[in-house]
Scaffold this motif. Structure first.
Motif, PDB file in Angstrom:
ATOM      1  N   ARG A  94       0.818  -1.216   0.000  1.00 36.35           N
ATOM      2  CA  ARG A  94       0.000   0.000   0.000  1.00 36.35           C
ATOM      3  C   ARG A  94       0.850   1.264   0.000  1.00 36.35           C
ATOM      4  NH1 ARG A  94      -4.756  -0.722   4.402  1.00 36.35           N
ATOM      5  NH2 ARG A  94      -3.040  -1.582   5.628  1.00 36.35           N
ATOM      6  N   ARG A  95       1.929   1.248   0.755  1.00 41.73           N
ATOM      7  CA  ARG A  95       2.801   2.418   0.766  1.00 41.73           C
ATOM      8  C   ARG A  95       3.536   2.540  -0.565  1.00 41.73           C
ATOM      9  NH1 ARG A  95       3.224   4.534   5.881  1.00 41.73           N
ATOM     10  NH2 ARG A  95       5.220   5.532   5.528  1.00 41.73           N
ATOM     11  N   PHE A  96       3.910   1.403  -1.143  1.00 40.94           N
ATOM     12  CA  PHE A  96       4.538   1.426  -2.466  1.00 40.94           C
ATOM     13  C   PHE A  96       3.600   2.055  -3.493  1.00 40.94           C
ATOM     14  CE2 PHE A  96       4.918  -0.623  -6.630  1.00 40.94           C
ATOM     15  CZ  PHE A  96       6.217  -0.297  -6.967  1.00 40.94           C
ATOM     16  N   VAL A  97       2.348   1.621  -3.487  1.00 41.15           N
ATOM     17  CA  VAL A  97       1.370   2.165  -4.437  1.00 41.15           C
ATOM     18  C   VAL A  97       1.164   3.658  -4.201  1.00 41.15           C
ATOM     19  CG1 VAL A  97      -1.056   2.101  -5.127  1.00 41.15           C
ATOM     20  CG2 VAL A  97       0.208  -0.029  -4.819  1.00 41.15           C
ATOM     21  N   ALA A  98       1.137   4.074  -2.938  1.00 39.74           N
ATOM     22  CA  ALA A  98       0.939   5.487  -2.617  1.00 39.74           C
ATOM     23  C   ALA A  98       2.093   6.340  -3.134  1.00 39.74           C
ATOM     24  CB  ALA A  98       0.787   5.666  -1.112  1.00 39.74           C
ATOM     25  N   VAL A  99       3.322   5.875  -2.925  1.00 39.50           N
ATOM     26  CA  VAL A  99       4.486   6.631  -3.396  1.00 39.50           C
ATOM     27  C   VAL A  99       4.516   6.644  -4.928  1.00 39.50           C
ATOM     28  CG1 VAL A  99       7.009   6.780  -3.391  1.00 39.50           C
ATOM     29  CG2 VAL A  99       5.792   6.064  -1.326  1.00 39.50           C
ATOM     30  N   LEU A 100       4.230   5.498  -5.532  1.00 37.40           N
ATOM     31  CA  LEU A 100       4.199   5.410  -6.986  1.00 37.40           C
ATOM     32  C   LEU A 100       3.160   6.351  -7.571  1.00 37.40           C
ATOM     33  CD1 LEU A 100       5.146   3.849  -9.577  1.00 37.40           C
ATOM     34  CD2 LEU A 100       3.228   2.296  -9.153  1.00 37.40           C
ATOM     35  N   ALA A 101       1.955   6.347  -7.006  1.00 39.94           N
ATOM     36  CA  ALA A 101       0.881   7.192  -7.521  1.00 39.94           C
ATOM     37  C   ALA A 101       1.209   8.672  -7.360  1.00 39.94           C
ATOM     38  CB  ALA A 101      -0.427   6.859  -6.801  1.00 39.94           C
ATOM     39  N   SER A 102       1.753   9.045  -6.202  1.00 38.89           N
ATOM     40  CA  SER A 102       2.099  10.448  -5.966  1.00 38.89           C
ATOM     41  C   SER A 102       3.169  10.920  -6.940  1.00 38.89           C
ATOM     42  CB  SER A 102       2.579  10.618  -4.527  1.00 38.89           C
ATOM     43  OG  SER A 102       2.939  11.963  -4.269  1.00 38.89           O
ATOM     44  N   SER A 103       4.208  10.121  -7.116  1.00 37.47           N
ATOM     45  CA  SER A 103       5.288  10.487  -8.039  1.00 37.47           C
ATOM     46  C   SER A 103       4.780  10.550  -9.471  1.00 37.47           C
ATOM     47  CB  SER A 103       6.427   9.469  -7.938  1.00 37.47           C
ATOM     48  OG  SER A 103       6.880   9.341  -6.617  1.00 37.47           O
ATOM     49  N   TRP A 104       3.973   9.572  -9.846  1.00 35.09           N
ATOM     50  CA  TRP A 104       3.429   9.475 -11.205  1.00 35.09           C
ATOM     51  C   TRP A 104       2.568  10.688 -11.545  1.00 35.09           C
ATOM     52  CZ3 TRP A 104       3.084   4.069 -13.419  1.00 35.09           C
ATOM     53  CH2 TRP A 104       2.618   4.072 -14.736  1.00 35.09           C
ATOM     54  N   LEU A 105       1.612  11.001 -10.665  1.00 34.34           N
ATOM     55  CA  LEU A 105       0.659  12.063 -10.958  1.00 34.34           C
ATOM     56  C   LEU A 105       1.278  13.452 -10.841  1.00 34.34           C
ATOM     57  CD1 LEU A 105      -2.557  10.645  -9.242  1.00 34.34           C
ATOM     58  CD2 LEU A 105      -2.013  10.721 -11.685  1.00 34.34           C
ATOM     59  N   VAL A 106       2.059  13.683  -9.791  1.00 29.99           N
ATOM     60  CA  VAL A 106       2.656  15.012  -9.607  1.00 29.99           C
ATOM     61  C   VAL A 106       3.643  15.300 -10.742  1.00 29.99           C
ATOM     62  CG1 VAL A 106       4.088  16.463  -8.125  1.00 29.99           C
ATOM     63  CG2 VAL A 106       2.330  14.989  -7.119  1.00 29.99           C
ATOM     64  N   SER A 107       4.425  14.305 -11.122  1.00 31.87           N
ATOM     65  CA  SER A 107       5.359  14.486 -12.229  1.00 31.87           C
ATOM     66  C   SER A 107       4.607  14.756 -13.524  1.00 31.87           C
ATOM     67  CB  SER A 107       6.240  13.239 -12.381  1.00 31.87           C
ATOM     68  OG  SER A 107       7.087  13.357 -13.503  1.00 31.87           O
ATOM     69  N   TRP A 173      13.869  18.202 -17.247  1.00 32.28           N
ATOM     70  CA  TRP A 173      14.140  18.446 -15.839  1.00 32.28           C
ATOM     71  C   TRP A 173      12.835  18.629 -15.067  1.00 32.28           C
ATOM     72  CZ3 TRP A 173      12.347  22.999 -13.787  1.00 32.28           C
ATOM     73  CH2 TRP A 173      12.035  24.032 -14.700  1.00 32.28           C
ATOM     74  N   GLN A 174      11.769  19.050 -15.792  1.00 32.76           N
ATOM     75  CA  GLN A 174      10.472  19.205 -15.125  1.00 32.76           C
ATOM     76  C   GLN A 174       9.961  17.865 -14.600  1.00 32.76           C
ATOM     77  OE1 GLN A 174      11.201  20.328 -18.208  1.00 32.76           O
ATOM     78  NE2 GLN A 174      10.373  22.381 -18.556  1.00 32.76           N
ATOM     79  N   ALA A 175      10.133  16.795 -15.393  1.00 32.41           N
ATOM     80  CA  ALA A 175       9.711  15.470 -14.943  1.00 32.41           C
ATOM     81  C   ALA A 175      10.486  15.063 -13.702  1.00 32.41           C
ATOM     82  CB  ALA A 175       9.908  14.449 -16.061  1.00 32.41           C
ATOM     83  N   HIS A 176      11.779  15.371 -13.689  1.00 32.81           N
ATOM     84  CA  HIS A 176      12.612  15.044 -12.533  1.00 32.81           C
ATOM     85  C   HIS A 176      12.176  15.845 -11.309  1.00 32.81           C
ATOM     86  CE1 HIS A 176      16.099  13.921 -15.485  1.00 32.81           C
ATOM     87  NE2 HIS A 176      15.039  13.137 -15.603  1.00 32.81           N
ATOM     88  N   LEU A 177      12.020  17.145 -11.506  1.00 26.22           N
ATOM     89  CA  LEU A 177      11.682  18.033 -10.387  1.00 26.22           C
ATOM     90  C   LEU A 177      10.342  17.659  -9.764  1.00 26.22           C
ATOM     91  CD1 LEU A 177      12.073  20.547  -8.623  1.00 26.22           C
ATOM     92  CD2 LEU A 177      11.077  21.909 -10.470  1.00 26.22           C
ATOM     93  N   PHE A 178       9.320  17.515 -10.595  1.00 29.06           N
ATOM     94  CA  PHE A 178       7.996  17.246 -10.050  1.00 29.06           C
ATOM     95  C   PHE A 178       7.868  15.807  -9.562  1.00 29.06           C
ATOM     96  CE2 PHE A 178       7.124  21.105 -12.517  1.00 29.06           C
ATOM     97  CZ  PHE A 178       6.428  21.831 -11.558  1.00 29.06           C
ATOM     98  N   GLY A 179       8.623  14.888 -10.151  1.00 30.42           N
ATOM     99  CA  GLY A 179       8.672  13.542  -9.597  1.00 30.42           C
ATOM    100  C   GLY A 179       9.249  13.562  -8.193  1.00 30.42           C
ATOM    101  N   ALA A 180      10.326  14.348  -8.013  1.00 34.23           N
ATOM    102  CA  ALA A 180      10.937  14.492  -6.691  1.00 34.23           C
ATOM    103  C   ALA A 180       9.957  15.120  -5.703  1.00 34.23           C
ATOM    104  CB  ALA A 180      12.204  15.342  -6.791  1.00 34.23           C
ATOM    105  N   VAL A 181       9.200  16.118  -6.158  1.00 34.87           N
ATOM    106  CA  VAL A 181       8.189  16.739  -5.301  1.00 34.87           C
ATOM    107  C   VAL A 181       7.138  15.708  -4.894  1.00 34.87           C
ATOM    108  CG1 VAL A 181       6.304  18.422  -5.242  1.00 34.87           C
ATOM    109  CG2 VAL A 181       8.519  19.059  -6.230  1.00 34.87           C
ATOM    110  N   GLY A 182       6.753  14.849  -5.848  1.00 35.73           N
ATOM    111  CA  GLY A 182       5.782  13.804  -5.535  1.00 35.73           C
ATOM    112  C   GLY A 182       6.293  12.844  -4.477  1.00 35.73           C
TER     113      GLY A 182
END
Length: 203
Positions: A94-107, A173-182
């Motif tokens: 569940r935590r894996f899915v949460a981190v994956l989803a946050s990184s995916w969507l925010v990026s 770099w936007q994908a990197h930056l926003f992925g990191a934010v996610g």
């Protein structure tokens, strides 16, 4: 004080096995998609890539992390994606899915709003997993996670330069930056759940 005997090691081993299966399956999917993509002249990149500030590029928020410019692009993302994703998976699916989803969507949303052109690749997920692993220990107040973060930083910390604009590089770099934010966002949102779990386990 709660005593779980050998339950924790067994649980961790079970998570490790499931993590290897899940990350292995994800790798197979990415390579399968890339084979199809190359065989069609990379048409999928134009059909499903993230094209900033266009209605027909909105689906790229969902599909662009599954696509890559070429096999070398996929290979460069694949190893850190598997390694870092596996480390996140050890906390549970569940935590894996949460981190994956946050990184995916925010990026994806960040690229769509601020990107400079057609963008594909899973590097946003890599940066999300990386920053999550680097900061979670501070939010969870876990010295073990902080020590692991130090080790991870020694291996992968240099890639964080990728969040800075690099004109002419052809790298988003936007994908990197926003992925990191996610990834950081996931660490913040999951910290309360971690603390509640720790209180339940303790006495």
């Amino acid at each position: 004080m709660a005593d779980y005997g050998g339950q924790a090691p067994r649980t961790q081993a079970s998570r490790a096995r499931r993590g290897l299966v899940v990350l292995g399956a994800l790798t197979a999917v990415l390579w399968g998609i890339q084979i199809v993509n190359v065989s069609t002249g990379r048409e999928l990149n134009f059909l499903l890539g993230n094209i900033p500030r266009t209605l027909y590029g909105l689906d790229g928020i969902i599909f662009s992390p599954l696509l890559h410019a070429d096999f070398s692009h996929l290979l460069s993302n694949n190893l850190p994606l598997v390694v870092l994703g596996f480390l996140v998976f050890l906390e549970g699916v569940r935590r894996f899915v949460a981190v994956l989803a946050s990184s995916w969507l925010v990026s994806g949303v960040g690229v769509w709003l601020t990107g400079a052109g057609l963008t594909v690749g899973s590097s946003g997920l890599v940066f999300g997993f990386l920053t999550y692993l680097l900061v979670r220990g501070f939010y969870n107040r876990s010295w073990k996670q902080i020590l692991l973060a130090v080790v991870i930083f020694m291996f992968y910390g240099s890639v964080l330069w990728g969040v800075l604009p690099t004109p002419g590089s052809g790298i988003s770099w936007q994908a990197h930056l926003f992925g990191a934010v996610g990834g950081v966002l996931a660490a913040v949102l999951l910290r309360k759940d971690s603390r509640r779990r720790n209180r339940r386990v303790g006495s």
